[in-house]
Design a protein around this motif. Structure first.
Motif, PDB file in Angstrom:
ATOM      1  N   ASP A   1       0.797  -1.228   0.000  1.00  0.00           N
ATOM      2  CA  ASP A   1       0.000   0.000   0.000  1.00  0.00           C
ATOM      3  C   ASP A   1       0.831   1.280   0.000  1.00  0.00           C
ATOM      4  O   ASP A   1       0.396   2.302   0.519  1.00  0.00           O
ATOM      5  CB  ASP A   1      -0.965   0.022   1.197  1.00  0.00           C
ATOM      6  CG  ASP A   1      -1.937  -1.141   1.161  1.00  0.00           C
ATOM      7  OD1 ASP A   1      -2.279  -1.572   0.047  1.00  0.00           O
ATOM      8  OD2 ASP A   1      -2.337  -1.610   2.240  1.00  0.00           O
ATOM      9  N   SER A   2       2.017   1.253  -0.590  1.00  0.00           N
ATOM     10  CA  SER A   2       2.855   2.445  -0.655  1.00  0.00           C
ATOM     11  C   SER A   2       2.707   3.105  -2.017  1.00  0.00           C
ATOM     12  O   SER A   2       2.569   2.433  -3.044  1.00  0.00           O
ATOM     13  CB  SER A   2       4.321   2.077  -0.428  1.00  0.00           C
ATOM     14  OG  SER A   2       5.137   3.208  -0.592  1.00  0.00           O
ATOM     15  N   ALA A   3       2.734   4.436  -2.040  1.00  0.00           N
ATOM     16  CA  ALA A   3       2.633   5.194  -3.290  1.00  0.00           C
ATOM     17  C   ALA A   3       3.994   5.713  -3.737  1.00  0.00           C
ATOM     18  O   ALA A   3       4.092   6.457  -4.703  1.00  0.00           O
ATOM     19  CB  ALA A   3       1.665   6.352  -3.112  1.00  0.00           C
ATOM     20  N   HIS A   4       5.044   5.312  -3.054  1.00  0.00           N
ATOM     21  CA  HIS A   4       6.407   5.769  -3.362  1.00  0.00           C
ATOM     22  C   HIS A   4       6.945   5.033  -4.582  1.00  0.00           C
ATOM     23  O   HIS A   4       6.723   3.847  -4.751  1.00  0.00           O
ATOM     24  CB  HIS A   4       7.304   5.510  -2.149  1.00  0.00           C
ATOM     25  CG  HIS A   4       8.730   5.880  -2.363  1.00  0.00           C
ATOM     26  ND1 HIS A   4       9.148   7.182  -2.445  1.00  0.00           N
ATOM     27  CD2 HIS A   4       9.842   5.114  -2.528  1.00  0.00           C
ATOM     28  CE1 HIS A   4      10.460   7.200  -2.649  1.00  0.00           C
ATOM     29  NE2 HIS A   4      10.900   5.965  -2.698  1.00  0.00           N
ATOM     30  N   LYS A   5       7.649   5.760  -5.436  1.00  0.00           N
ATOM     31  CA  LYS A   5       8.326   5.135  -6.588  1.00  0.00           C
ATOM     32  C   LYS A   5       9.813   5.059  -6.298  1.00  0.00           C
ATOM     33  O   LYS A   5      10.391   5.984  -5.737  1.00  0.00           O
ATOM     34  CB  LYS A   5       8.080   5.925  -7.875  1.00  0.00           C
ATOM     35  CG  LYS A   5       6.687   5.763  -8.400  1.00  0.00           C
ATOM     36  CD  LYS A   5       6.599   6.244  -9.819  1.00  0.00           C
ATOM     37  CE  LYS A   5       5.205   5.968 -10.335  1.00  0.00           C
ATOM     38  NZ  LYS A   5       5.086   6.278 -11.735  1.00  0.00           N
ATOM     39  N   HIS A   6      10.424   3.980  -6.701  1.00  0.00           N
ATOM     40  CA  HIS A   6      11.853   3.763  -6.460  1.00  0.00           C
ATOM     41  C   HIS A   6      12.654   4.155  -7.698  1.00  0.00           C
ATOM     42  O   HIS A   6      13.129   3.313  -8.459  1.00  0.00           O
ATOM     43  CB  HIS A   6      12.113   2.306  -6.080  1.00  0.00           C
ATOM     44  CG  HIS A   6      11.581   1.939  -4.741  1.00  0.00           C
ATOM     45  ND1 HIS A   6      12.157   2.371  -3.583  1.00  0.00           N
ATOM     46  CD2 HIS A   6      10.516   1.191  -4.377  1.00  0.00           C
ATOM     47  CE1 HIS A   6      11.488   1.899  -2.546  1.00  0.00           C
ATOM     48  NE2 HIS A   6      10.479   1.184  -3.010  1.00  0.00           N
ATOM     49  N   THR A   7      12.823   5.451  -7.885  1.00  0.00           N
ATOM     50  CA  THR A   7      13.534   5.973  -9.040  1.00  0.00           C
ATOM     51  C   THR A   7      15.006   5.589  -9.007  1.00  0.00           C
ATOM     52  O   THR A   7      15.589   5.260 -10.049  1.00  0.00           O
ATOM     53  CB  THR A   7      13.394   7.502  -9.095  1.00  0.00           C
ATOM     54  OG1 THR A   7      12.004   7.829  -9.032  1.00  0.00           O
ATOM     55  CG2 THR A   7      13.965   8.059 -10.369  1.00  0.00           C
ATOM     56  N   LYS A   8      15.614   5.593  -7.831  1.00  0.00           N
ATOM     57  CA  LYS A   8      17.041   5.238  -7.738  1.00  0.00           C
ATOM     58  C   LYS A   8      17.279   3.790  -8.121  1.00  0.00           C
ATOM     59  O   LYS A   8      18.296   3.471  -8.743  1.00  0.00           O
ATOM     60  CB  LYS A   8      17.557   5.496  -6.325  1.00  0.00           C
ATOM     61  CG  LYS A   8      17.664   6.962  -5.988  1.00  0.00           C
ATOM     62  CD  LYS A   8      18.193   7.162  -4.585  1.00  0.00           C
ATOM     63  CE  LYS A   8      18.171   8.618  -4.197  1.00  0.00           C
ATOM     64  NZ  LYS A   8      18.595   8.826  -2.808  1.00  0.00           N
ATOM     65  N   HIS A   9      16.335   2.898  -7.775  1.00  0.00           N
ATOM     66  CA  HIS A   9      16.466   1.506  -8.201  1.00  0.00           C
ATOM     67  C   HIS A   9      16.418   1.416  -9.729  1.00  0.00           C
ATOM     68  O   HIS A   9      17.190   0.676 -10.349  1.00  0.00           O
ATOM     69  CB  HIS A   9      15.337   0.658  -7.603  1.00  0.00           C
ATOM     70  CG  HIS A   9      15.473   0.378  -6.151  1.00  0.00           C
ATOM     71  ND1 HIS A   9      15.042   1.261  -5.199  1.00  0.00           N
ATOM     72  CD2 HIS A   9      15.979  -0.679  -5.482  1.00  0.00           C
ATOM     73  CE1 HIS A   9      15.262   0.753  -4.007  1.00  0.00           C
ATOM     74  NE2 HIS A   9      15.851  -0.425  -4.147  1.00  0.00           N
ATOM     75  N   GLY A  10      15.513   2.183 -10.330  1.00  0.00           N
ATOM     76  CA  GLY A  10      15.413   2.197 -11.785  1.00  0.00           C
ATOM     77  C   GLY A  10      16.673   2.715 -12.443  1.00  0.00           C
ATOM     78  O   GLY A  10      17.157   2.147 -13.430  1.00  0.00           O
ATOM     79  N   LEU A  11      17.242   3.781 -11.890  1.00  0.00           N
ATOM     80  CA  LEU A  11      18.492   4.319 -12.433  1.00  0.00           C
ATOM     81  C   LEU A  11      19.639   3.316 -12.285  1.00  0.00           C
ATOM     82  O   LEU A  11      20.490   3.203 -13.175  1.00  0.00           O
ATOM     83  CB  LEU A  11      18.844   5.633 -11.737  1.00  0.00           C
ATOM     84  CG  LEU A  11      17.943   6.815 -12.065  1.00  0.00           C
ATOM     85  CD1 LEU A  11      18.294   8.006 -11.180  1.00  0.00           C
ATOM     86  CD2 LEU A  11      18.056   7.179 -13.520  1.00  0.00           C
ATOM     87  N   ALA A  12      19.658   2.604 -11.173  1.00  0.00           N
ATOM     88  CA  ALA A  12      20.705   1.594 -10.970  1.00  0.00           C
ATOM     89  C   ALA A  12      20.596   0.478 -12.011  1.00  0.00           C
ATOM     90  O   ALA A  12      21.611   0.029 -12.569  1.00  0.00           O
ATOM     91  CB  ALA A  12      20.612   1.020  -9.558  1.00  0.00           C
ATOM     92  N   PHE A  13      19.372   0.054 -12.302  1.00  0.00           N
ATOM     93  CA  PHE A  13      19.205  -1.018 -13.284  1.00  0.00           C
ATOM     94  C   PHE A  13      19.482  -0.539 -14.707  1.00  0.00           C
ATOM     95  O   PHE A  13      19.990  -1.305 -15.532  1.00  0.00           O
ATOM     96  CB  PHE A  13      17.821  -1.651 -13.164  1.00  0.00           C
ATOM     97  CG  PHE A  13      17.761  -2.727 -12.117  1.00  0.00           C
ATOM     98  CD1 PHE A  13      18.215  -4.005 -12.386  1.00  0.00           C
ATOM     99  CD2 PHE A  13      17.272  -2.455 -10.861  1.00  0.00           C
ATOM    100  CE1 PHE A  13      18.183  -4.990 -11.419  1.00  0.00           C
ATOM    101  CE2 PHE A  13      17.227  -3.423  -9.881  1.00  0.00           C
ATOM    102  CZ  PHE A  13      17.687  -4.706 -10.161  1.00  0.00           C
ATOM    103  N   ILE A  14      19.180   0.723 -15.014  1.00  0.00           N
ATOM    104  CA  ILE A  14      19.541   1.274 -16.324  1.00  0.00           C
ATOM    105  C   ILE A  14      21.063   1.326 -16.454  1.00  0.00           C
ATOM    106  O   ILE A  14      21.624   0.974 -17.496  1.00  0.00           O
ATOM    107  CB  ILE A  14      18.921   2.672 -16.521  1.00  0.00           C
ATOM    108  CG1 ILE A  14      17.433   2.555 -16.781  1.00  0.00           C
ATOM    109  CG2 ILE A  14      19.593   3.437 -17.647  1.00  0.00           C
ATOM    110  CD1 ILE A  14      17.060   1.934 -18.107  1.00  0.00           C
ATOM    111  N   SER A  15      21.738   1.755 -15.395  1.00  0.00           N
ATOM    112  CA  SER A  15      23.210   1.796 -15.404  1.00  0.00           C
ATOM    113  C   SER A  15      23.789   0.405 -15.588  1.00  0.00           C
ATOM    114  O   SER A  15      24.748   0.217 -16.342  1.00  0.00           O
ATOM    115  CB  SER A  15      23.732   2.406 -14.105  1.00  0.00           C
ATOM    116  OG  SER A  15      23.245   3.704 -13.942  1.00  0.00           O
TER     117      SER A  15
END
Length: 83
Positions: free
Chosen positions: A41-55
């Motif tokens: 039930d969290s509305a937070h997005k994990h942008t840093k995780h996404g950037l890490a996987f793109i890297s």
């Protein structure tokens, strides 16, 4: 064998890019349960995780490019019978 490693690295890069897209598009409450950062039930997005996987995907693609390069053969020295 080089082609196998290059293909494996490209496959891992594609998987990493897909995971990054999932992190960018889903909130923490909508992530699959086995993903890091899942919170019910969290509305937070994990942008840093996404950037890490793109890297990671970029690094894997660079590795595939390096592995797939042509193997340089040492120069041949022809021995002459007459010195």
């Amino acid at each position: 064998m080089r082609k196998f490693y290059a293909a494996l690295l490209v496959l891992l890069a594609i998987i990493s890019a897909v995971v990054a897209v999932i992190y960018f598009t889903h909130t923490a409450g909508n992530l699959p349960h086995f993903f890091l950062g899942y919170t019910k039930d969290s509305a937070h997005k994990h942008t840093k995780h996404g950037l890490a996987f793109i890297s990671l995907a970029v690094v894997l693609l660079l590795g595939a490019w390096m592995v797939s390069g042509q193997k340089e053969e040492p120069p041949r020295v022809e021995k002459s019978l007459l010195h």
